[in-house]
Enzyme design. Structure first.
Site, mmCIF file in Angstrom:
data_model
loop_
_atom_site.group_PDB
_atom_site.id
_atom_site.type_symbol
_atom_site.label_atom_id
_atom_site.label_comp_id
_atom_site.label_asym_id
_atom_site.label_seq_id
_atom_site.Cartn_x
_atom_site.Cartn_y
_atom_site.Cartn_z
ATOM 1 N N ASN A 212 0.764 -46.131 13.887
ATOM 2 C CA ASN A 212 0.015 -45.310 12.927
ATOM 3 C C ASN A 212 -0.206 -43.918 13.504
ATOM 4 O O ASN A 212 0.192 -43.641 14.635
ATOM 5 C CB ASN A 212 -1.313 -45.997 12.572
ATOM 6 C CG ASN A 212 -2.173 -46.196 13.804
ATOM 7 O OD1 ASN A 212 -2.587 -45.254 14.463
ATOM 8 N ND2 ASN A 212 -2.430 -47.470 14.143
ATOM 9 N N LYS A 291 18.944 -54.460 19.610
ATOM 10 C CA LYS A 291 18.712 -53.581 18.453
ATOM 11 C C LYS A 291 19.249 -54.271 17.189
ATOM 12 O O LYS A 291 20.396 -54.754 17.181
ATOM 13 C CB LYS A 291 19.448 -52.264 18.699
ATOM 14 C CG LYS A 291 19.173 -51.244 17.635
ATOM 15 C CD LYS A 291 19.886 -49.943 17.936
ATOM 16 C CE LYS A 291 19.794 -49.034 16.733
ATOM 17 N NZ LYS A 291 20.679 -47.889 16.837
ATOM 18 N N ASP A 308 -8.785 -59.159 16.876
ATOM 19 C CA ASP A 308 -9.731 -58.046 16.742
ATOM 20 C C ASP A 308 -10.388 -57.866 18.108
ATOM 21 O O ASP A 308 -11.123 -58.736 18.585
ATOM 22 C CB ASP A 308 -10.767 -58.347 15.664
ATOM 23 C CG ASP A 308 -11.540 -57.100 15.310
ATOM 24 O OD1 ASP A 308 -11.334 -56.570 14.207
ATOM 25 O OD2 ASP A 308 -12.341 -56.627 16.152
HETATM 26 O O1 C5P Z 1 -11.753 -53.639 10.841
HETATM 27 P P1 C5P Z 1 -11.507 -52.195 11.201
HETATM 28 O O2 C5P Z 1 -10.128 -51.970 11.770
HETATM 29 O O3 C5P Z 1 -11.879 -51.211 10.153
HETATM 30 O O4 C5P Z 1 -12.574 -51.937 12.369
HETATM 31 C C1 C5P Z 1 -12.617 -50.767 13.074
HETATM 32 C C2 C5P Z 1 -13.269 -50.986 14.428
HETATM 33 O O5 C5P Z 1 -12.811 -52.181 15.051
HETATM 34 C C3 C5P Z 1 -12.878 -49.890 15.386
HETATM 35 O O6 C5P Z 1 -13.951 -49.712 16.282
HETATM 36 C C4 C5P Z 1 -11.629 -50.434 16.039
HETATM 37 O O7 C5P Z 1 -11.354 -49.826 17.283
HETATM 38 C C5 C5P Z 1 -11.998 -51.897 16.185
HETATM 39 N N1 C5P Z 1 -10.842 -52.815 16.127
HETATM 40 C C6 C5P Z 1 -10.491 -53.560 17.225
HETATM 41 N N2 C5P Z 1 -9.429 -54.438 17.176
HETATM 42 C C7 C5P Z 1 -8.701 -54.560 16.043
HETATM 43 C C8 C5P Z 1 -9.042 -53.810 14.909
HETATM 44 C C9 C5P Z 1 -10.102 -52.942 14.981
HETATM 45 O O8 C5P Z 1 -11.163 -53.427 18.275
HETATM 46 N N3 C5P Z 1 -7.677 -55.416 16.030
#
Ligand code: C5P
Length: 400
Positions: A212, A291, A308
């Site tokens: 991204n 590839k 997460d």
């Molecule tokens: O759920 P979302 O991506 O909107 O949440 C954002 C927060 O969660 C940010 O602080 C981001 O760094 C953290 N995050 C994370 N691991 C992920 C997705 C988001 O630590 N896989």
């Protein structure tokens, strides 16, 4: 280097009775190498593990062992010793020692010194993992932290008794570094802060990835502000075009899984965890070894969820103070508040990315601070200025 802070500082090293007492010898050596003036105080139990003679040789000063000893009091009594110190570090601090300090006892030289001490006090706990996890120890530690006593560790790992878990005393180098941090000034003096930043890259094959547009600017600005506020700062960064900020320990990662592992390792021994990274929510289920060749057909990529990271960090026991960011396009506060709850965070900063000119990849940002108790909209500012404001807002809340 933070350890320059120790030159000419007068440090009392208190040693209580535990097998980690042998590591105190290395600690005293390190402090001397950093040109600190060190005086050692030992409890009766500590002397069963390591001799005062060893510590005397290493510190270059007589070792203090007795409270009610006319000779020792005549040389440098406990009140004089307490006044002499710029800081005191009890390493190892046994469960019993922590309990006695928490209760304000003064039944030996070490505890009496703590009562008389005006300088900063830090404790490096060391004990069996079950003793560390015991509720009574937990309550005593909370009490000490509320009184402003710094806690260095403990670390997790294998223990002298054969168990594995939290309770290992931190190594001498890290204790010296953290002690040096106490002499920093600033709202985060001596605290350990870990920050994630930038995007992650999820490999499809050896040459392609999904990613991204995150620039990492907010996370890097926060790392600089944390250093400025006196924190020992670790920055775990995905691939970005920014130079590493000075005085920060950098951990470069690529994928979400790498960022996850680096974060868990760093978070287990930090006080504050700030997640600014734009972690990819999904990764390709399989990564091709070669590839992938194009064909006339449409191509389907199967994706699976990434962990997460901040949710996993917030579940650690003990967990650092967890701060997240939420980029939203509508119902900003409502959505951010539900993330705060779902992820188990202490604080979340929400920003409206539908609003052009702030947030993702831009120079300025405007955020709303949301905790269980409050909602506070902060002024729009360049990311660097805002970072200082955010670090101070976090620091203010840590003390409560
Ligand atoms: O759920 P979302 O991506 O909107 O949440 C954002 C927060 O969660 C940010 O602080 C981001 O760094 C953290 N995050 C994370 N691991 C992920 C997705 C988001 O630590 N896989």
């Amino acid at each position: 280097m933070p350890t320059q802070n120790l030159a000419n500082k007068r440090i009392i090293v208190g040693i209580s009775g535990g097998i980690a007492a042998y590591k105190a010898a290395e600690l005293v050596r390190r402090l001397k190498q950093h040109e600190a003036d060190v005086r050692v105080v030992m409890t009766a139990a500590a002397q069963q593990f390591i001799t005062p003679l060893t510590l005397q040789a290493l510190s270059g000063n007589p070792v203090h062992t007795a409270l009610l000893n006319t000779e020792a009091e005549a040389a440098m009594g406990h009140i004089e010793l307490a006044r002499w110190a710029d800081a005191m570090l009890i390493a190892p601090a046994s469960a019993n020692c922590i309990a006695r300090v928490a209760q304000g006892q003064g039944d030996d030289l070490l505890t009496t010194l703590v009562l008389a001490l005006k300088a900063p006090l830090a404790l490096a706990p060391a004990m069996n993992q079950a003793m560390w996890l015991d509720e009574a120890t937990h309550d005593n530690v909370q009490l000490l932290v509320r009184r402003g006593i710094a806690l260095f560790g403990p670390a997790e790992g294998s223990q002298a008794c054969g168990d594995t878990g939290p309770g290992r005393m931190l190594e001498a180098d890290e204790l010296a570094e953290r002690l040096a941090g106490l002499f920093n000034t600033g709202s985060m003096a001596g605290l350990r802060v870990t920050i994630t930043a930038g995007p992650t890259r999820e490999a499809i094959d050896p040459v392609r990835f999904i990613s991204n547009h995150s620039s990492g600017k907010m996370g890097y600005a926060l790392a600089e502000a944390a250093v400025e506020a006196g924190a020992l700062t670790t920055l775990i960064s995905g691939p970005v075009a920014l130079p590493p900020p000075p005085k920060v320990s950098m951990v470069q990662v690529r994928s979400a899984l790498e960022m996850h592992d680096a974060s868990i390792a760093a978070a287990a021994r930090c006080d504050v965890f700030i997640a600014t990274a734009a972690v990819a929510d999904y990764r390709p289920k399989t990564v091709a070894n070669q590839k992938i060749k194009k064909s006339g057909e449409a191509m389907v990529l199967e994706l699976e969820r990434n962990p997460d990271i901040i949710t996993a960090v917030a579940k650690l026991k003990p967990a650092p103070y967890c701060v997240g960011f939420a980029a939203e396009t509508e119902k900003v506060v409502e959505h951010a508040r539900s993330k705060l709850q779902q992820k188990g965070l202490n604080l979340i900063f929400a920003n409206d990315v539908a609003n052009a000119g702030i947030g993702f990849n831009s120079e300025e940002n405007q955020v709303t601070l949301i905790s269980a108790e409050e909602t506070l909209t902060l002024e729009q500012a360049p990311k660097q200025k805002l970072a200082r404001v955010l670090i101070n807002e976090i620091a203010k809340r840590l003390c409560h």
